[in-house]
Scaffold this motif. Structure first.
Motif, PDB file in Angstrom:
ATOM      1  N   LEU A 187       0.830  -1.213   0.000  1.00 36.13           N
ATOM      2  CA  LEU A 187       0.000   0.000   0.000  1.00 36.13           C
ATOM      3  C   LEU A 187       0.862   1.261   0.000  1.00 36.13           C
ATOM      4  N   VAL A 188       1.923   1.235   0.804  1.00 35.69           N
ATOM      5  CA  VAL A 188       2.789   2.409   0.908  1.00 35.69           C
ATOM      6  C   VAL A 188       3.547   2.649  -0.398  1.00 35.69           C
ATOM      7  N   SER A 189       4.045   1.570  -0.990  1.00 39.50           N
ATOM      8  CA  SER A 189       4.882   1.695  -2.193  1.00 39.50           C
ATOM      9  C   SER A 189       4.081   1.686  -3.483  1.00 39.50           C
ATOM     10  N   ARG A 190       2.816   1.231  -3.399  1.00 44.74           N
ATOM     11  CA  ARG A 190       1.941   1.136  -4.570  1.00 44.74           C
ATOM     12  C   ARG A 190       2.524   0.208  -5.630  1.00 44.74           C
ATOM     13  N   ARG A 191       3.106  -0.886  -5.166  1.00 44.72           N
ATOM     14  CA  ARG A 191       3.641  -1.910  -6.067  1.00 44.72           C
ATOM     15  C   ARG A 191       2.771  -3.151  -5.950  1.00 44.72           C
ATOM     16  N   VAL A 192       2.241  -3.631  -7.083  1.00 44.78           N
ATOM     17  CA  VAL A 192       1.304  -4.752  -7.065  1.00 44.78           C
ATOM     18  C   VAL A 192       1.983  -6.080  -7.401  1.00 44.78           C
ATOM     19  N   ARG A 193       2.954  -6.044  -8.308  1.00 42.69           N
ATOM     20  CA  ARG A 193       3.566  -7.291  -8.773  1.00 42.69           C
ATOM     21  C   ARG A 193       4.146  -8.137  -7.636  1.00 42.69           C
ATOM     22  N   PRO A 194       4.835  -7.541  -6.649  1.00 49.88           N
ATOM     23  CA  PRO A 194       5.337  -8.376  -5.551  1.00 49.88           C
ATOM     24  C   PRO A 194       4.240  -9.134  -4.817  1.00 49.88           C
ATOM     25  N   VAL A 195       3.040  -8.552  -4.739  1.00 56.14           N
ATOM     26  CA  VAL A 195       1.937  -9.223  -4.051  1.00 56.14           C
ATOM     27  C   VAL A 195       1.583 -10.525  -4.754  1.00 56.14           C
ATOM     28  N   LEU A 196       1.578 -10.493  -6.092  1.00 57.45           N
ATOM     29  CA  LEU A 196       1.307 -11.712  -6.853  1.00 57.45           C
ATOM     30  C   LEU A 196       2.364 -12.771  -6.568  1.00 57.45           C
ATOM     31  N   GLY A 197       3.628 -12.359  -6.556  1.00 56.86           N
ATOM     32  CA  GLY A 197       4.690 -13.308  -6.252  1.00 56.86           C
ATOM     33  C   GLY A 197       4.567 -13.881  -4.857  1.00 56.86           C
ATOM     34  N   ILE A 198       4.218 -13.045  -3.904  1.00 54.88           N
ATOM     35  CA  ILE A 198       4.056 -13.508  -2.523  1.00 54.88           C
ATOM     36  C   ILE A 198       2.947 -14.550  -2.437  1.00 54.88           C
ATOM     37  N   ALA A 199       1.848 -14.300  -3.127  1.00 55.28           N
ATOM     38  CA  ALA A 199       0.745 -15.259  -3.111  1.00 55.28           C
ATOM     39  C   ALA A 199       1.168 -16.591  -3.717  1.00 55.28           C
ATOM     40  N   VAL A 200       1.885 -16.540  -4.846  1.00 50.07           N
ATOM     41  CA  VAL A 200       2.345 -17.774  -5.501  1.00 50.07           C
ATOM     42  C   VAL A 200       3.300 -18.537  -4.588  1.00 50.07           C
ATOM     43  N   GLY A 201       4.265 -17.833  -3.998  1.00 52.01           N
ATOM     44  CA  GLY A 201       5.231 -18.487  -3.110  1.00 52.01           C
ATOM     45  C   GLY A 201       4.578 -19.106  -1.895  1.00 52.01           C
ATOM     46  N   ALA A 202       3.620 -18.402  -1.315  1.00 51.45           N
ATOM     47  CA  ALA A 202       2.951 -18.916  -0.113  1.00 51.45           C
ATOM     48  C   ALA A 202       2.119 -20.146  -0.433  1.00 51.45           C
ATOM     49  N   VAL A 203       1.335 -20.082  -1.508  1.00 51.55           N
ATOM     50  CA  VAL A 203       0.472 -21.215  -1.866  1.00 51.55           C
ATOM     51  C   VAL A 203       1.310 -22.444  -2.211  1.00 51.55           C
ATOM     52  N   ALA A 204       2.377 -22.241  -2.966  1.00 49.65           N
ATOM     53  CA  ALA A 204       3.226 -23.371  -3.349  1.00 49.65           C
ATOM     54  C   ALA A 204       3.873 -24.012  -2.130  1.00 49.65           C
TER      55      ALA A 204
END
Length: 471
Positions: A187-204
């Motif tokens: 939210l602070v940095s307004r970067r979305v792509r890392p969120v997608l990576g975090i979700a993929v890494g966590a689920v895997a």
């Protein structure tokens, strides 16, 4: 001396501070985890024939230590976790404030002083301690993802952050610090792509862990009941049956926190947070405060108030240090006095515990059983203290090794009473005090069955040992 070398020295000293405690007797939790891990295979309960309300990552680490050598290996694993957490804290400081050479030293010092203090439970191994490298490492990876120049790098750093964050939660389900930090950071940095990576890494990571656990007989549905549903039930039991001892533990925990000097550090550093961060850096102020809020909720919301819960505050305190380093730091005299206070507290606590070791009330029971047990004997410890079983090599036909699961699963001791009356009753029953009853437990029926089928064999200060009639 370069900051990198100073961080390395802090990590080494932190690890060395714990070496003298590596050979000491295991705590109930340490012994219980090793016992449970040693027989983790398809069985009658969640983990083999035993139950614990913890995710499989913690059991896997205990299993690794059991294979490597048992108690000393488990303590060595804790030392490795401390060293790794301090080194990663130094990396976090360097990334947060690259223009300030003191930043990695201060963040590493915060981690070093708080991970080894006995006031945070630092001389024994627990889930909070083993989860620290995953949490700090995940925070570092999330920060790298936000700082990355390319979308691909941001994605892969996010995957690493998600994997590390999930690994922390697989050690203890409340260790969600990486995800809290990453959400606010996005939210602070307004970067979305890392969120997608975090979700993929966590689920895997979680999917892989569930698959491995299932191969050893731990069903995913039962695991959900243990780490989520059970914790809700346990919180209700604790809230409805709170005792004076619970209130005393809360007071002791808050006093321990105060004695570490950590609250002083928070006050000194927080005074600088309203200032603007150094231009060109990702401001960690709000992510740090959000993480601290989550960790305080976990520490105070569980209701049990054990000292080692305070270890869960370390990632946020390191983050708060990093955020302060992005601004004008307090005067050197004040900052040095603050860290000196924390150092005196940590050294003093280590000396006290080193000179006067924590007395384990289970020791007399272990010595007595070692002298009187026979091959093929089994035992039930009522309730808690599974280190007795681990130390004596006895197995329990009762699945609940800790007292809280008994209060949730078998509060009227119907299952235990049926076991004591059955053909597969244990040879020994070790009771805390004289009665099977306790807060949240109705022991009236079980006490009658115990008196009918068992004779009192010995009594120590804290425990009564019963032997099956005719043995």
């Amino acid at each position: 001396m370069t900051p990198r070398r100073q961080v390395g020295i802090l990590a080494g000293v932190a690890g060395l501070c714990l070496v003298p405690f590596a050979g000491r007797s295991l705590s109930p939790d340490e012994g219980g985890l090793l016992l449970l891990a040693s027989q983790w295979s398809p069985g009658s309960s969640l983990y083999g024939d035993y139950f614990v309300d913890r995710p499989p990552g913690l059991i896997a680490l205990a299993d690794l230590a059991d294979v490597a050598g048992g108690g000393w290996a488990f303590r060595a694993l804790g030392i490795v976790a401390v060293v790794a957490a301090v080194l990663l804290s130094g990396v976090l400081g360097r990334l947060a404030a690259p223009g300030r050479p003191s930043a990695p030293v201060l963040t590493a010092a915060t981690a070093a002083l708080l991970t080894v203090t006995p006031l945070f439970g630092g001389t024994v191994v627990n889930g909070e301690l083993l989860g620290l490298p995953f949490l700090v490492g995940g925070i570092v990876a999330a920060l790298c993802a936000v700082r990355a120049d390319s979308g691909r790098a941001a994605l892969w750093w996010g995957v690493l952050a998600g994997a590390a964050g999930a690994s922390g939660a697989l050690v203890k389900q409340s260790l969600l610090d990486v995800f809290v930090f990453a959400a606010v950071l996005a939210l602070v940095s307004r970067r979305v792509r890392p969120v997608l990576g975090i979700a993929v890494g966590a689920v895997a990571t979680i999917g892989f862990a569930l698959w491995v656990a299932s191969t050893r007989g731990t069903d995913p549905g039962e695991l959900w009941d243990a780490v989520v549903v059970f914790r809700q039930q346990a919180a209700s039991v604790i809230a409805s049956s709170a005792t004076d001892s619970t209130t005393r533990r809360l007071g002791s925990m808050l006093l321990a926190l105060l004695l570490t000097g950590a609250p002083v550090l928070v006050v000194v550093l927080a005074r600088r947070l309203p200032e603007r961060a150094t231009p060109g850096v990702v401001d960690l102020r709000w992510p740090a405060l959000a993480t601290l809020g989550w960790e305080l909720f976990v520490v105070l919301g569980g209701g049990s108030y054990w000292l080692h819960y305070l270890m869960g505050l370390v990632p946020a305190l390191v983050l708060l240090t990093a955020a302060a380093c992005q601004r004008t730091l307090p005067g050197q005299r004040l900052l040095r006095a603050t860290y000196a206070l924390m150092a005196v507290s940590t050294i003093g606590a280590l000396v006290v515990v080193g000179v006067r070791p924590i007395q384990r009330p289970e020791h007399p029971v272990v010595h007595w059983l070692d002298a009187h047990k026979r091959p093929g004997d089994t035992a039930v410890v009522a309730f808690g203290a599974p280190n007795i079983l681990q130390s004596t090599g006895l197995r329990s036909p009762y699945p609940d090794l800790w007292s809280l699961p008994v209060r949730v699963h078998d509060p009227e001791l119907r299952d235990l009473s049926a076991l004591l009356e059955g053909a597969d009753r244990p040879t020994w029953v070790i009771v805390a005090g004289r009665s099977l009853g306790s807060w949240g437990i109705d022991g009236s029926t079980a006490n009658r069955v115990l008196a009918e089928h068992y004779d009192r064999a010995a009594t120590t200060d804290d425990w009564t040992i019963y032997r099956e009639v005719g043995r």
